[in-house]
Write a protein that holds these residues in place. Structure first.
Motif, short mmCIF file in Angstrom:
data_model
loop_
_atom_site.label_atom_id
_atom_site.label_comp_id
_atom_site.label_asym_id
_atom_site.label_seq_id
_atom_site.Cartn_x
_atom_site.Cartn_y
_atom_site.Cartn_z
N ALA A 341 1.16 -1.03 -0.40
CA ALA A 341 -0.23 0.19 -0.44
C ALA A 341 0.39 1.26 -0.24
CB ALA A 341 -1.07 -0.09 1.35
N TYR A 342 1.62 1.39 0.38
CA TYR A 342 3.18 2.57 0.06
C TYR A 342 3.90 2.70 -1.18
CZ TYR A 342 0.83 3.89 4.97
OH TYR A 342 -0.09 4.51 5.56
N GLN A 343 4.01 1.46 -1.60
CA GLN A 343 4.97 1.09 -3.15
C GLN A 343 4.69 2.45 -3.91
OE1 GLN A 343 4.73 -2.96 -4.35
NE2 GLN A 343 7.44 -2.33 -4.58
N VAL A 344 5.79 2.54 -4.00
CA VAL A 344 5.37 4.18 -5.25
C VAL A 344 5.89 3.30 -6.31
CG1 VAL A 344 6.40 5.50 -6.76
CG2 VAL A 344 7.01 5.79 -3.96
N ARG A 345 4.58 3.98 -7.10
CA ARG A 345 4.50 2.97 -8.95
C ARG A 345 3.70 4.26 -9.72
NH1 ARG A 345 1.52 0.48 -5.54
NH2 ARG A 345 1.81 -2.10 -5.32
N THR A 346 5.37 4.20 -11.02
CA THR A 346 4.96 5.80 -11.58
C THR A 346 4.06 5.45 -12.01
OG1 THR A 346 7.61 5.23 -12.08
CG2 THR A 346 6.63 6.73 -13.16
N GLY A 347 3.63 6.41 -12.34
CA GLY A 347 1.73 7.71 -13.36
C GLY A 347 1.37 7.27 -12.34
N GLY A 348 1.34 6.66 -11.41
CA GLY A 348 0.26 6.22 -10.75
C GLY A 348 0.50 7.23 -8.89
N ASN A 349 0.79 6.62 -8.19
CA ASN A 349 0.63 7.52 -6.79
C ASN A 349 2.14 7.85 -7.10
OD1 ASN A 349 2.10 4.65 -6.81
ND2 ASN A 349 1.33 4.67 -4.54
N ALA A 350 2.93 7.87 -7.34
CA ALA A 350 4.23 8.71 -7.66
C ALA A 350 3.74 9.83 -6.32
CB ALA A 350 5.19 9.13 -8.57
N PRO A 351 2.95 10.82 -7.11
CA PRO A 351 2.48 11.74 -5.49
C PRO A 351 2.76 12.08 -4.10
CG PRO A 351 1.57 12.20 -7.63
CD PRO A 351 2.07 10.56 -7.80
N MET A 352 3.02 10.17 -3.90
CA MET A 352 2.58 9.54 -2.67
C MET A 352 4.64 10.35 -2.38
SD MET A 352 3.45 6.38 -1.03
CE MET A 352 1.11 4.77 -1.67
N VAL A 353 5.10 10.41 -2.49
CA VAL A 353 6.36 11.17 -2.38
C VAL A 353 6.29 12.73 -2.39
CG1 VAL A 353 9.46 11.47 -2.54
CG2 VAL A 353 8.22 9.49 -3.41
N THR A 354 6.31 13.48 -0.86
CA THR A 354 5.71 14.69 -0.74
C THR A 354 7.37 15.75 -0.40
OG1 THR A 354 5.27 14.82 1.47
CG2 THR A 354 3.83 14.29 0.00
N VAL A 355 7.90 14.48 -0.08
CA VAL A 355 9.02 15.31 0.16
C VAL A 355 10.66 14.84 -0.68
CG1 VAL A 355 11.11 16.31 2.50
CG2 VAL A 355 8.49 15.93 2.86
N PRO A 356 10.65 15.55 -1.95
CA PRO A 356 11.73 14.30 -2.97
C PRO A 356 13.44 14.77 -2.89
CG PRO A 356 10.22 16.08 -3.77
CD PRO A 356 9.50 16.43 -2.76
N LEU A 357 13.60 14.43 -1.41
CA LEU A 357 14.83 15.08 -0.85
C LEU A 357 15.95 14.93 -2.07
CD1 LEU A 357 15.24 15.89 2.76
CD2 LEU A 357 14.59 17.48 0.77
N ASN A 358 15.58 13.56 -2.63
CA ASN A 358 16.45 12.86 -3.18
C ASN A 358 16.11 12.42 -4.67
OD1 ASN A 358 15.34 10.97 -2.12
ND2 ASN A 358 15.67 9.34 -1.93
N ASP A 359 15.52 13.51 -4.87
CA ASP A 359 14.99 13.16 -6.26
C ASP A 359 15.50 12.90 -7.55
OD1 ASP A 359 15.69 15.48 -7.00
OD2 ASP A 359 12.76 16.50 -7.21
N THR A 360 16.62 12.83 -7.34
CA THR A 360 17.97 12.47 -8.50
C THR A 360 17.69 11.01 -9.29
OG1 THR A 360 19.20 11.96 -6.63
CG2 THR A 360 19.59 14.36 -8.54
N ILE A 361 17.16 9.93 -7.77
CA ILE A 361 16.93 8.65 -8.42
C ILE A 361 15.09 8.52 -8.30
CG2 ILE A 361 18.65 8.28 -6.75
CD1 ILE A 361 16.07 7.10 -4.60
N ASP A 362 15.72 7.09 -9.36
CA ASP A 362 13.77 6.35 -9.59
C ASP A 362 12.96 6.08 -8.53
OD1 ASP A 362 11.67 6.06 -11.04
OD2 ASP A 362 12.65 4.68 -12.78
N TYR A 363 12.22 6.50 -7.73
CA TYR A 363 11.69 5.80 -6.94
C TYR A 363 10.82 4.75 -7.00
CZ TYR A 363 12.07 10.77 -4.86
OH TYR A 363 12.60 11.32 -3.93
N ASP A 364 10.07 4.56 -8.62
CA ASP A 364 9.54 3.29 -9.00
C ASP A 364 9.96 1.66 -8.24
OD1 ASP A 364 6.93 1.89 -10.83
OD2 ASP A 364 9.28 0.56 -11.57
N GLY A 365 8.69 1.20 -7.09
CA GLY A 365 8.95 0.51 -6.72
C GLY A 365 9.33 0.50 -4.97
N GLY A 366 9.58 1.24 -5.45
CA GLY A 366 9.88 1.68 -3.45
C GLY A 366 9.10 1.85 -2.47
N ILE A 367 8.98 1.57 -1.54
CA ILE A 367 8.47 1.85 -0.58
C ILE A 367 8.94 3.03 0.38
CG2 ILE A 367 7.75 0.89 1.87
CD1 ILE A 367 7.47 -0.64 -0.52
N VAL A 368 7.59 3.75 0.58
CA VAL A 368 8.13 5.35 1.58
C VAL A 368 8.06 5.25 3.04
CG1 VAL A 368 6.45 6.88 -0.17
CG2 VAL A 368 5.47 5.38 1.55
#
Length: 579
Positions: A341-368
């Motif tokens: 439920a807390y896994q990022v899916r590009t194009g879907g719930n990617a805005p779940m990361v509201t504090v993207p301090l490390n947005d140089t990496i690809d979040y897809d598949g990661g857990i917030v």
């Protein structure tokens, strides 16, 4: 830390001539003596920045560009808006401060290369150091009734938090009090970083992990810390170096800490679909967090009144309890369903990361990081850290059969997507870049990958093939091992760096000759802690907002050194046992 250099910096800060508007010229008229507006921001200013300890260091530290009345007024108006507006425009408020932040130049440590003795230390010396660490943990428990860790504020902030990242934090955090503290701490960073006070507040140090000095340490207890103390004590027992009384005491401590993790720190949450889960909160409510009355009040004044559960504390606590053979029913919960439920899916719930301090990496598949409390609270917004995701994988591997991960397509897909997130991170080399991490050093990522790799290797062959059909874990192992051997141990280390290197080398099958530099570093500094502790306190993990807050402590150092030395000892004994 060079005490003479710090003293010189303090002298220069105290005797400098005031040549430009200071932090207090900006802020005193806004926050002192005002009863209207948001009461927290004024209270925060008085507690953290206008206190009698900091004011003498910064009272003459000015910024020449603030002689410009337009620029001075823009910053002051932003502060007034933060104080008075019912719904502040945080992007507009942060803009003039972000410009100032980008005028300071902070760098991560760059340790020089060094050549360590090639000869492996004597096994007897390693054994003595393991006993010293074990004794320290046992004695600390006897004195305190728990094993503490400490929080330490470094007001210079994190080198990765530039103006852009500051704005991302200011707009992405959910709590107004947390936004207030982020705003004012980061404004103060500029005055500190461009004055002699920088040498007092941010002195240079040896190695990578930052030392923590005593005057600003806040003692407390968390399930996250207890989980790693459990692992260290299990390593101490497994080493066979403790007396029978030591072993009995260690087992009692493990039982108590397991209960603290699974019962005292337990909290009920629900997913967006309403499914209930018991998770582990980051900070248990008073009195269990063990803050002193003074620091409990300071914590409240600084805006840290609400803590919510997080994916990392939950994963590490369940993992430690699993290793300690706990039978608590919480372990039977398929936590992988909550993590999905807390896994990022590009194009879907990617805005779940509201504090993207490390947005140089690809979040897809990661857990917030943060889990919404039952009341829907999430004061820190949400971020995503690669090392946290290793902990999620590790607990899933330890409970793979129990949670029927391989047999359940959705659960297997969730795990595979986290593995792919790690694959992309390491293949790109981003794992070695501090900007890719929110709470940890790249060196700690290496050690934690070692823990994760061992849990993966313990799976049966069918499970390993199902989770990792393409050999991702072996590819990551080789990249991480190369980084540890070619970068970490090739440079000057401190004790905590060396402990992390040993943990990575021991778990990932490093060659015996590569253990020597880290072993020599640790053994040559045994006794540096003075008094009751064999070693000093160092940075274990950190928060980049609202400023650089380090967590560690002498007991933490002893725990990690113990784990590293126990693994090194096992590697050194292996050829003997095979012979």
């Amino acid at each position: 830390m060079d005490v003479l250099k710090m003293a010189g910096a303090a002298y220069r800060a105290l005797t400098a001539r005031k040549q430009a508007p200071t932090l207090y010229d900006l802020c005193d008229p806004v926050f002192l003596g005002h009863k209207h507006g948001d009461p927290h921001i004024s209270k925060f200013y008085k507690t953290s920045l206008a206190n009698p300890a900091l004011r003498p260091l910064l009272r003459k530290a000015g910024l020449p560009e603030l002689h410009d009345p337009v620029r001075f007024r823009a910053v002051r108006d932003a502060l007034i808006s933060a104080r008075d507006d019912a719904e502040p425009d945080w992007a507009a408020i942060g803009a003039p401060i972000a410009e100032l932040i980008d005028t300071i130049r902070l760098e991560h440590p760059r340790p020089p290369s060094w050549v360590a003795p090639a000869q492996t230390p004597r096994l007897a010396d390693i054994d003595s150091a393991i006993r010293a660490c074990g004794d320290h943990l046992l004695q600390s428990w006897s004195r305190n009734g728990f094993l503490p860790a400490y929080a330490s504020f470094n007001l210079i902030g994190d080198a990765d938090l530039d103006g852009r990242a500051f704005l991302a934090a200011l707009t992405g955090l959910n709590s107004r009090s947390y936004k207030n503290s982020t705003l004012l701490f980061n404004l103060a960073r500029v005055f500190i970083g461009r004055s002699p006070a920088e040498g007092v507040i941010n002195p240079r140090w040896r190695g990578i992990a930052e030392p923590m000095w005593s005057p600003v340490q806040i003692r407390h207890r968390s399930a996250y810390y207890d989980a790693f103390y459990i692992e260290a004590l299990l390593g101490f027992i497994d080493s066979g170096l403790g007396t029978p009384d030591d072993t009995r005491a260690a087992r009692r401590m493990i039982a108590d800490m397991t209960e603290f993790c699974l019962k005292t720190s337990r909290e009920r949450v629900r997913t967006a679909e309403g499914e209930p889960f018991d998770v582990i909160t980051a900070l248990a409510p008073p009195p269990h967090s063990r803050f002193s009355r003074f620091f409990a009040k300071v914590k409240q004044n600084l805006g840290f009144g609400v803590y919510v559960p997080d994916c990392d504390t939950t994963a590490c606590s369940i993992s430690a309890a699993t290793q300690a053979n706990s039978s608590d029913p919480i372990i039977d919960q398929p936590l992988i369903d909550l993590y999905r439920a807390y896994q990022v899916r590009t194009g879907g719930n990617a805005p779940m990361v509201t504090v993207p301090l490390n947005d140089t990496i690809d979040y897809d598949g990661g857990i917030v990081t943060w889990i919404d409390s039952l009341a829907g609270e999430r004061p820190f917004g949400n971020d995503l850290d690669p090392t946290l995701n290793l902990d999620v994988l590790e607990v899933c591997f330890r409970n793979c059969a129990r949670w029927r991960i391989v047999e359940t397509p959705a659960r297997l897909d969730t795990v595979r997507r986290i593995v792919d997130f790690q694959r992309r991170l390491v293949a790109s080399g981003a794992f070695a870049d501090s900007k890719s991490h929110v709470y940890y050093l790249p060196e700690l990522y290496c050690a934690y990958f070692g823990r994760c790799y061992v849990a993966f290797r313990a799976l049966d062959e069918a499970a390993k093939r199902a989770i990792d059909p393409d050999g991702v874990f072996e590819a990551i192992r080789l990249r991480v091992l190369a980084y540890v051997q070619d970068e970490l141990i090739a440079k000057e280390m401190n004790v905590f760096d060396a402990a992390l290197a040993l943990i990575a080398l021991g778990h990932l099958g490093g060659d015996i000759q590569h253990f020597a530099p880290a072993l020599h570093c640790i053994l040559s500094h045994l006794g540096e802690g003075g008094g009751r502790a064999p070693f000093k306190a160092y940075e274990w993990n950190k928060m980049k907002t609202p400023t650089r807050i380090l967590v560690g402590g002498p007991e933490v150092t002893s725990a990690f050194v113990l784990m590293g030395l126990a693994l090194a000892r096992k590697a050194l004994l292996q050829p003997v046992q095979q012979a």
